[in-house]
Design an enzyme around this catalytic site. Structure first.
Site, PDB file in Angstrom:
ATOM      1  N   ASP A  40       0.824  -1.227   0.000  1.00 48.31           N
ATOM      2  CA  ASP A  40       0.000   0.000   0.000  1.00 48.31           C
ATOM      3  C   ASP A  40       0.853   1.271   0.000  1.00 48.31           C
ATOM      4  O   ASP A  40       0.440   2.299   0.532  1.00 48.31           O
ATOM      5  CB  ASP A  40      -0.953   0.039   1.220  1.00 48.31           C
ATOM      6  CG  ASP A  40      -1.685  -1.270   1.428  1.00 48.31           C
ATOM      7  OD1 ASP A  40      -2.308  -1.730   0.460  1.00 48.31           O
ATOM      8  OD2 ASP A  40      -1.619  -1.845   2.526  1.00 48.31           O
ATOM      9  N   HIS A  68      -3.925  -2.227  -6.539  1.00 47.15           N
ATOM     10  CA  HIS A  68      -3.346  -0.959  -6.997  1.00 47.15           C
ATOM     11  C   HIS A  68      -4.467  -0.055  -7.489  1.00 47.15           C
ATOM     12  O   HIS A  68      -5.346  -0.505  -8.214  1.00 47.15           O
ATOM     13  CB  HIS A  68      -2.375  -1.187  -8.171  1.00 47.15           C
ATOM     14  CG  HIS A  68      -1.149  -1.944  -7.800  1.00 47.15           C
ATOM     15  ND1 HIS A  68      -0.208  -2.341  -8.723  1.00 47.15           N
ATOM     16  CD2 HIS A  68      -0.694  -2.377  -6.611  1.00 47.15           C
ATOM     17  CE1 HIS A  68       0.761  -2.978  -8.103  1.00 47.15           C
ATOM     18  NE2 HIS A  68       0.482  -3.025  -6.823  1.00 47.15           N
TER      19      HIS A  68
END
Length: 456
Positions: A40, A68
């Site tokens: 992340d 993503h």
């Protein structure tokens, strides 16, 4: 091509030299983007930036457990299995042999993104899938859920997996009972027999598991017809790309260094190598074709699920980072745990990956702080330890030594050059560079493409 002459008589080898010319293999170099923390970090954004003039964008490991997000023309696209660079209509997207593919998930992801905007139109024509990639079946995902339940019941804690079947499919791969794309598209009869054997193995291990074998095969046959034109010999495809005309080839790492099966905070990790070694094994290419290795680092640290997290702030600071950074997992929607930047962890990630430069993301989330802490060392029993502990119990016990830096307490989201950042924000970046001895190439100060400041 002129070869350097060799002189067998002057060879330093004990038995002389065979006299063959030795040259370093040439070819194009791939640019690699890797997560340097627990995921992340904003890898998708860096990939999106680099994919604008790339020819090929590759995924080399993991499955649809990754997440993503890319924003283009105010449209937010979510990617889990597809390389996010596929959003560029001139890019060929390549899913390598190290990736594990859940076919329903792949098509569902593509269709969802097609409905959002024009970015994915014609995606099937520009996707190539390695014939050596393993397939994730629905029963792998079901088994993943059962395993988590068992861990919870037996040990009182689970691993916090995404329940996408990643652990079970990599287990099948290692046990040599898995099925690959080449099996699916070459001989469906043979594939069906092996599928039945594997499904029955899973039923015997997990008696509560229900598998409609014939129904599953029927669905897989439909997927096979759709996927067949995309499946190619991945090794040959990449070799041609590396040794043909000059091409910009980008590799999009999934997950991150501290989630690597070997080097991560085991057992709270994923089941693949998400460090630089996974690029070679997951695509089928030699290390000399690896060029730039960009590490993506969030300006603070986050982690999803359980596992040691030395700089975690389980207090108002952590809550403020969580709220301001909108820290929720793309794949699971779970709240991310938040804490200060940890340089011990980043030095360790650098030892393994050899980052040539860093992308420092989400610097704007720190705008509210009058002072910012950075973890610079770990202490155990009052002594500084020179390494990142492998054992989780030890890592849980470390005391973090912090360096406190002055904050900038002002909105930096409109800065477009390094000089436009407040001096304390500049100093924060320079401190990270000096401590890690790695240059920062990009600084993220917002969500859009334009909010990535490039330094060189």
């Amino acid at each position: 091509m002129a070869f350097a002459e060799t002189n067998p008589a002057t060879s330093s080898l004990p038995n002389g030299d065979c006299g063959r010319p030795r040259t370093r293999p040439g070819g194009n170099r791939v640019t690699v983007v890797l997560g340097a923390q627990w995921g992340d970090e904003g890898k998708g954004k860096v990939v999106d930036l680099l994919a604008q003039d790339a020819d090929i964008v590759c995924r080399c490991q993991g499955g649809n457990n990754a997440g993503h997000t890319v924003v283009v023309d105010s449209v937010e696209y979510d990617f889990h299995l597809l390389p996010s660079g596929i959003i560029n209509p001139n890019v060929t997207a390549f899913i390598g042999n190290g990736v594990v593919i859940h076919l329903p998930g792949l098509f569902e992801e593509a269709e969802k993104n097609v409905q959002k905007g024009k970015g994915l139109e014609g995606w099937e024509k520009r996707l190539i899938i390695s014939d050596r990639a393993h397939i994730v079946f629905d029963f792998h995902q079901a088994a993943d859920g059962i395993q988590e339940q068992q861990r919870q019941e037996q040990a009182g804690k689970n691993l916090g997996t995404t329940k996408k079947g990643i652990g079970p499919v990599y287990s099948s791969k290692a046990a040599r009972s898995g099925l690959r794309m080449c099996d699916l598209v070459s001989d469906f009869g043979g594939f069906s027999e092996r599928f039945k054997v594997l499904a029955n193995q899973y039923k015997s291990i997990y008696p509560t598991l229900e598998i409609d074998i014939e129904g599953e095969l029927q669905k897989l046959k439909g997927y096979m017809e759709r996927i067949k034109p995309m499946v190619r010999d991945g090794v040959y495809f990449l070799y041609e790309a590396l040794h043909g005309p000059p091409k910009k080839i980008l590799v999009e790492g999934a997950n991150a260094a501290l989630l690597d099966i070997d080097f991560g905070t085991y057992p709270f990790v994923t089941s693949s190598n998400c460090t630089v070694g996974g690029v070679c094994t997951g695509l089928g290419m030699p290390p000399q074709n690896v060029g730039e290795v960009y590490g993506v680092v969030k300006a603070y640290t986050t982690r999803v699920g359980i596992g040691a997290f030395p700089t975690e702030q389980d207090n108002e600071i952590g809550e403020l980072l969580q709220t301001r950074g909108r820290e929720f997992g793309v794949t699971t929607g779970r709240k991310r745990r938040c804490g200060w930047l940890d340089l011990v962890l980043l030095k360790y990630a650098h030892m393994i990956n050899g980052f040539t430069a860093l992308a420092l993301t989400k610097l704007d989330i720190l705008d509210m702080f009058t002072e910012i802490k950075v973890g610079v060392a770990y202490k155990l029993d009052g002594e500084i330890i020179p390494h990142f502990p492998a054992n989780q119990e030890v890592l849980n016990k470390v005391e973090v030594q912090y360096k406190t830096l002055p904050g900038w307490n002002t909105d930096i989201s409109n800065a477009r050059t390094f000089k436009e950042l407040p001096i304390n924000a500049q100093n924060y970046v320079r401190f990270i560079e000096d401590e890690l001895q790695i240059p920062v190439k990009w600084i993220g100060v917002g969500k859009s493409r334009e909010s990535m400041i490039q330094l060189f």
